[in-house]
Design a protein around this motif. Sequence first.
Motif, PDB file in Angstrom:
ATOM      1  N   SER A  60      17.382  -5.905 -14.235  1.00 54.12           N
ATOM      2  CA  SER A  60      16.688  -6.681 -13.204  1.00 54.12           C
ATOM      3  C   SER A  60      16.008  -7.908 -13.816  1.00 54.12           C
ATOM      4  O   SER A  60      15.959  -8.985 -13.199  1.00 54.12           O
ATOM      5  N   GLY A  61      15.492  -7.742 -15.062  1.00 57.83           N
ATOM      6  CA  GLY A  61      14.863  -8.883 -15.733  1.00 57.83           C
ATOM      7  C   GLY A  61      15.852  -9.994 -16.017  1.00 57.83           C
ATOM      8  O   GLY A  61      15.569 -11.176 -15.784  1.00 57.83           O
ATOM      9  N   LEU A  62      17.058  -9.632 -16.511  1.00 63.41           N
ATOM     10  CA  LEU A  62      18.073 -10.641 -16.774  1.00 63.41           C
ATOM     11  C   LEU A  62      18.558 -11.290 -15.476  1.00 63.41           C
ATOM     12  O   LEU A  62      18.808 -12.512 -15.433  1.00 63.41           O
ATOM     13  N   LEU A  63      18.700 -10.490 -14.436  1.00 65.86           N
ATOM     14  CA  LEU A  63      19.164 -11.026 -13.152  1.00 65.86           C
ATOM     15  C   LEU A  63      18.164 -12.043 -12.594  1.00 65.86           C
ATOM     16  O   LEU A  63      18.555 -13.105 -12.099  1.00 65.86           O
ATOM     17  N   VAL A  64      16.882 -11.711 -12.677  1.00 67.06           N
ATOM     18  CA  VAL A  64      15.861 -12.595 -12.104  1.00 67.06           C
ATOM     19  C   VAL A  64      15.569 -13.776 -13.023  1.00 67.06           C
ATOM     20  O   VAL A  64      15.626 -14.941 -12.615  1.00 67.06           O
ATOM     21  N   PHE A  65      15.208 -13.463 -14.294  1.00 62.70           N
ATOM     22  CA  PHE A  65      14.737 -14.510 -15.191  1.00 62.70           C
ATOM     23  C   PHE A  65      15.838 -15.392 -15.762  1.00 62.70           C
ATOM     24  O   PHE A  65      15.567 -16.530 -16.181  1.00 62.70           O
ATOM     25  N   PHE A  66      17.088 -14.885 -15.783  1.00 63.18           N
ATOM     26  CA  PHE A  66      18.156 -15.713 -16.333  1.00 63.18           C
ATOM     27  C   PHE A  66      19.071 -16.259 -15.241  1.00 63.18           C
ATOM     28  O   PHE A  66      19.188 -17.471 -15.071  1.00 63.18           O
ATOM     29  N   VAL A  67      19.656 -15.361 -14.463  1.00 67.94           N
ATOM     30  CA  VAL A  67      20.645 -15.819 -13.482  1.00 67.94           C
ATOM     31  C   VAL A  67      19.984 -16.626 -12.362  1.00 67.94           C
ATOM     32  O   VAL A  67      20.338 -17.784 -12.105  1.00 67.94           O
ATOM     33  N   ALA A  68      19.028 -15.992 -11.658  1.00 67.72           N
ATOM     34  CA  ALA A  68      18.376 -16.688 -10.536  1.00 67.72           C
ATOM     35  C   ALA A  68      17.614 -17.922 -11.021  1.00 67.72           C
ATOM     36  O   ALA A  68      17.648 -18.988 -10.391  1.00 67.72           O
TER      37      ALA A  68
END
Length: 509
Positions: A62-70
């Motif tokens: 969830s951290g990678l999805l939010v902080f990197f992708v989004a």
Amino acid sequence: MSDPKTRREVIDVKAVDARAIAAMRHRYLLVATSCAAIDLAFSFVYYAVTGAWESAPRNIGSGLLVFFVANYFLSSRLFEPIRRYLEGHATFEETQRRITQLPILTARNVGIMAAVLVVFRLVASNLTPNPVPVTLPDLVTLSIILPIFYFTYTYFIVSDYLGGLLGFIYRHHGRNLELFFGSYRSKLIVALVVISIAPLAAIVVDLFSYDGDRLRLEIINDVVVALMGIAISAFFIGRSLLRPIRILSLAMGKVAGGNLTVRAPVTSNDDIGALTGQFNKMVEGLRERERIRETFGRYVDESVASTILRRQGEGVLSGETGEATILFTDIAGFTTIAEYLGPSELVAALNEYLETVLEPIRAHGGVVNTFIGDGLFASFNMPLACDSHAAAAVRAAVDIQRAVGDRTFGNPGIHFATRIGISTGNVIGGSVGAGRRLTFTLLGDTVNLAARLEELNKEHGTRILVSQSTREACGDSFVFAALGSVAVRGRNDKVTVFSIDPHGQDKNS
């Protein structure tokens, strides 16, 4: 047909520019999404301390999805107007608002995403088969401190990037930021609060929320995370806050050393950036003032120009009275000479002659107030102080005659015979004129008499004539020859005049 080599060079320059722009964009996206790496490091610390590895895939994912992708997607949209400007598709005026707000907008997005992510993780952890209980005070503290930390970290790391971006724009486009929304004081307060109070608040909440082994684990986790966060944040906070000051300080040092070509790049969007902009305007004003002084010095003696500029507001422009010695020069038979010389030849010869005449005047402390056709009007002791000004003027006159002598000037080589008149007495000095057109000049009977004495050389067959006041002021410094009392145009009474042999000896030499 264009040269293939030239066309290749143009293409190469465009390719370099395109690569440089792409590199600036990639660097921003890397900076903006670096919070994903920070979150990943914090997560590993938490799992290593607590041993709750079963929730690691969900939380790390969830951290990678939010902080990197989004965040990558949102940051790309934020940078788009800046990319268009760098590529020449938008004006600086259209883009500088986005440029100056880039740190706060990026940090805002990260702060919101961090708040959402913290709530999601806390809720999700309570839905697992073996949840790790979190007290309400700890939950509230985490929901506040972590978003604030990520917001602050992102703001300062993007501010640090902004300094590089603004330097890039200055080097490639010659533009400096003119809109400033940040506050240096506010930045400093936020930085101190986050670095000092936030970690302490987390530890205090743990002390009142847990006990036993759980308290020990929570404090260990908070201390390790706090040390990591403080080290990273302090580095970028220091760079962001101190680099603009360092750039401004270096530029000020160059100006203090006399370099007025300095123009400091504005590398921050706060008070220091605004101060740098004002510094550039100040240097531009100084440069313009120096240009005016140099230009002014081409038409009047440079020392006169410097004195007027330095003493504005001290009364020199409105007029002042003092004792001075006035010296006038003229070329005998100049009208006849001008009749058979071409304009360019005449001006070249005259300029060479005047340079020769100027040297002794300056060497003896005089200044040239005005060029009058083929002659000049010089003064000693006004506006610049000159000790023994009467003797200095006479020495200058003697040296002029010696310097000119049998010398020829210009091409084909013209001989100029110089006549000089000198008078000593009170004069009025000041700037006269109308509106914005002013000239510094000297007025009074002393000035008029010096001009008349120069003319009287024609009648007496002399080269230097001085007034009785000049003769008396010089004392026994020179050997003068009295020519008696003569009528002078413009005066009712006769005046006693004296000549001096230009090849004679100065008794004090």
